[in-house]
Scaffold this active site. Structure first.
Site, short mmCIF file in Angstrom:
data_model
loop_
_atom_site.label_atom_id
_atom_site.label_comp_id
_atom_site.label_asym_id
_atom_site.label_seq_id
_atom_site.Cartn_x
_atom_site.Cartn_y
_atom_site.Cartn_z
N HIS A 1 0.76 -1.18 -0.01
CA HIS A 1 0.10 -0.20 -0.11
C HIS A 1 0.84 1.37 -0.04
O HIS A 1 0.37 2.47 0.61
CB HIS A 1 -0.94 -0.07 1.10
CG HIS A 1 -1.70 -1.25 1.33
ND1 HIS A 1 -2.91 -1.36 0.83
CD2 HIS A 1 -1.34 -2.32 2.18
CE1 HIS A 1 -3.17 -2.81 1.18
NE2 HIS A 1 -2.36 -3.16 2.01
N SER B 1 15.61 21.29 -15.94
CA SER B 1 14.43 21.98 -16.24
C SER B 1 14.82 23.17 -16.94
O SER B 1 15.90 23.82 -16.90
CB SER B 1 13.79 22.44 -15.12
OG SER B 1 13.04 23.33 -15.03
N LYS C 1 16.90 21.20 -10.67
CA LYS C 1 16.04 19.95 -11.00
C LYS C 1 16.89 19.30 -11.97
O LYS C 1 17.74 19.48 -12.74
CB LYS C 1 14.71 20.32 -11.96
CG LYS C 1 13.72 21.18 -11.19
CD LYS C 1 12.69 20.25 -10.49
CE LYS C 1 11.91 19.74 -11.18
NZ LYS C 1 10.54 19.22 -10.51
N GLU D 1 9.98 7.88 -16.76
CA GLU D 1 8.38 8.81 -16.85
C GLU D 1 8.13 8.49 -18.20
O GLU D 1 6.80 8.03 -18.33
CB GLU D 1 8.29 10.26 -16.65
CG GLU D 1 8.84 10.51 -15.07
CD GLU D 1 8.83 11.99 -15.09
OE1 GLU D 1 7.91 12.78 -15.00
OE2 GLU D 1 9.88 13.03 -15.13
#
Ligand code: ARG
Length: 477
Positions: free
Chosen positions: A157, A278, A284, A291
């Site tokens: 979970h 970024s 970043k 992804e």
């Protein structure tokens, strides 16, 4: 071929929109190698059966070789007016060698031809994807060997649950992927029957030798029913279903890498080569490759759905709808093999956050099961022990303490069976080492699992060391 593409029956040229709508050569040119391979087997068989003159067969075979060279040299001009890969190649062949070219299509239809091409292509693609899966598993085996010592929280979970070894987690990924490999190999085995000879739908009047073409193309046998042969695309569904399953696995692995590379986890640092920055925020370093692997999975699932819906409701035998099989098959293959390549490199070069993993073990009461199991060893039934351990967790939460920090009298208040030795059971390393069960996280079990995995890979003729070197994978966290 006559000047009208479809010969004597036709008087008008095809409408421009209809042509653009129906041509497939813009994508099925990818089948050129298989198309030529199938034609060579067919033409040799025709000659051996005396159906066409041997001299013409030789000309055709040489001519096909020439066409293949032109294609591979980038000199071949694919022409949408010739609709598909089959007619493009045949037309070029005849232009090159003259009338003999017109004999190639004797006793054959594009229906059994395209089914043959696709089976040959998918058979190869299954093995190629399999190899790519093996490469990633080989990298995982090396990373696992370097992370046996690293303890981390295992989750259910997405809540910290029980401690495991990082190697154990990486080996779980390997298991998922090896099942995918099995499904790809199964698909390759089942599709291995030769459609040639099924003709358009009702075989042919010529005394062809289906056994010979099947053997020449490495098929186990000819297919058994001519109608089914030209109508069957199950083998594509199986292939793309295996790819979709694999893509879903890659997506789940990618999701963990995304989570792990967040500052909230800090469990992994992806190498610069597999991350991006970024355009606005200078600090970043984004896990874009992971992804995108996750994101591209949708395409592969969509490809599977496209195939299934295309087939649903088609009457026997061939229908032109079936031309729509190719874009999803090619797309699924390209997407999954690219995703495998990217994840192989990303996982090979990632650095794991050993300290963050260890720190994460300190909170979340991952030793609560140990408290319950401890009571069981003192003769308490598990259900009662579970209840007592739960109460202790509740007290620890109230007192803002860990289970190791609760004093013995608190333990005793909850159950008389507790003794000083309970603290020994709370150690994470001990917790893992007590899980001495096949498939469990104890060191010796994990080491045995790595050895067994290496053996399985060797059985598939995988050279683990060479793959590890090629991707920069090392036996370290
Ligand atoms: N391009 C076609 C396909 O991929 C080849 C078979 C065409 N057969 C036909 N009867 N029109 O399905």
């Amino acid at each position: 071929m006559s000047d009208k593409a479809w010969g004597g029956r036709f008087e008008e040229e095809i409408d421009d929109v209809a042509l653009r709508f129906s041509e497939s050569v813009s994508f099925d040119h990818r089948l050129y190698r298989e198309d030529i391979e199938g034609s060579v087997a067919h033409v040799r068989m025709l000659a051996s059966r005396g159906i066409i003159p041997a001299a013409d067969a030789e000309k055709i075979e040489a001519g096909l070789g020439q066409v293949k060279k032109e294609i591979e040299a980038g000199e071949f001009e694919w022409d949408v007016h010739k609709e598909d890969v089959h007619m493009n190649i045949e037309a070029r062949l005849t232009a090159n060698i003259g009338d003999a070219g017109g004999r190639l299509h004797t006793g054959r239809s594009r229906n059994d031809q395209v089914a043959t091409d696709m089976r040959l292509w998918v058979r190869r693609a299954c093995h190629e994807t399999s190899k790519a899966v093996e490469g990633l598993v080989a990298v995982l085996s090396v990373r696992a060997a370097g992370t046996v010592d690293v303890l981390m929280p295992g989750y259910t979970h997405l809540q910290r649950a029980q401690p495991v070894r990082l190697a154990h987690h990486l080996l779980a990924w390997a298991e998922m992927l090896l099942r995918d490999r099995g499904r790809l190999e199964d698909a390759a085995r089942r599709l291995n029957e030769c459609p040639l000879g099924a003709g358009a739908l009702a075989a042919t009047t010529f005394p062809i030798d289906r056994e010979a073409t099947a053997a020449a193309l490495g098929f186990d046998r000819p297919t058994r029913n001519s109608l089914d042969t030209v109508a069957d695309r199950d083998f594509l569904v199986e292939f793309v279903a295996a790819l979709a399953n694999c893509a879903v696995h890659l997506s789940r692995i990618a999701e963990e890498l995304v989570l792990w590379s967040s500052q909230e986890y800090g469990f992994v640092r992806m190498s610069d080569a597999f991350t991006t920055g970024s355009s606005m925020m200078p600090q970043k370093k984004n896990p874009d490759m992971a992804e995108l692997v996750r994101g591209k999975t949708g395409r592969v699932v969509g490809d599977l759905v496209t195939l299934l819906v295309m087939l649903k409701g088609l009457p026997l035998a061939y229908n032109r709808d079936m031309q729509e099989d190719k874009p999803p098959v090619f797309d699924a293959f390209d997407t999954v093999t690219d995703s495998l390549a990217v994840l192989t490199g990303a996982i090979a070069t990632a650095r794991f956050g050993v300290d963050a993993m260890r720190a994460a073990l300190a909170t979340g009461f991952l030793d609560a099961t140990e408290v319950a199991d401890y009571l069981v060893t003192k003769g308490v039934p598990f259900r009662d022990a579970h209840h007592v351990a739960g109460r202790l967790v509740a007290r620890a939460v109230t007192d803002a303490k860990t289970l190791s920090e609760l004093p013995l009298d608190v333990y005793r208040e909850e159950h008389a069976a507790f003794d000083d030795d309970v603290y020994g059971a709370l150690d994470m390393e001990t917790a893992v080492e007590r899980r001495d069960v096949a498939g469990g996280p104890k060191r010796a079990r994990v080491e045995a699992a790595i050895a067994e995995l290496r053996e399985r890979l060797t059985g598939f003729s995988v050279d683990i060391e060479t793959i590890a070197r090629a991707h920069g994978a090392e036996e370290r966290p």
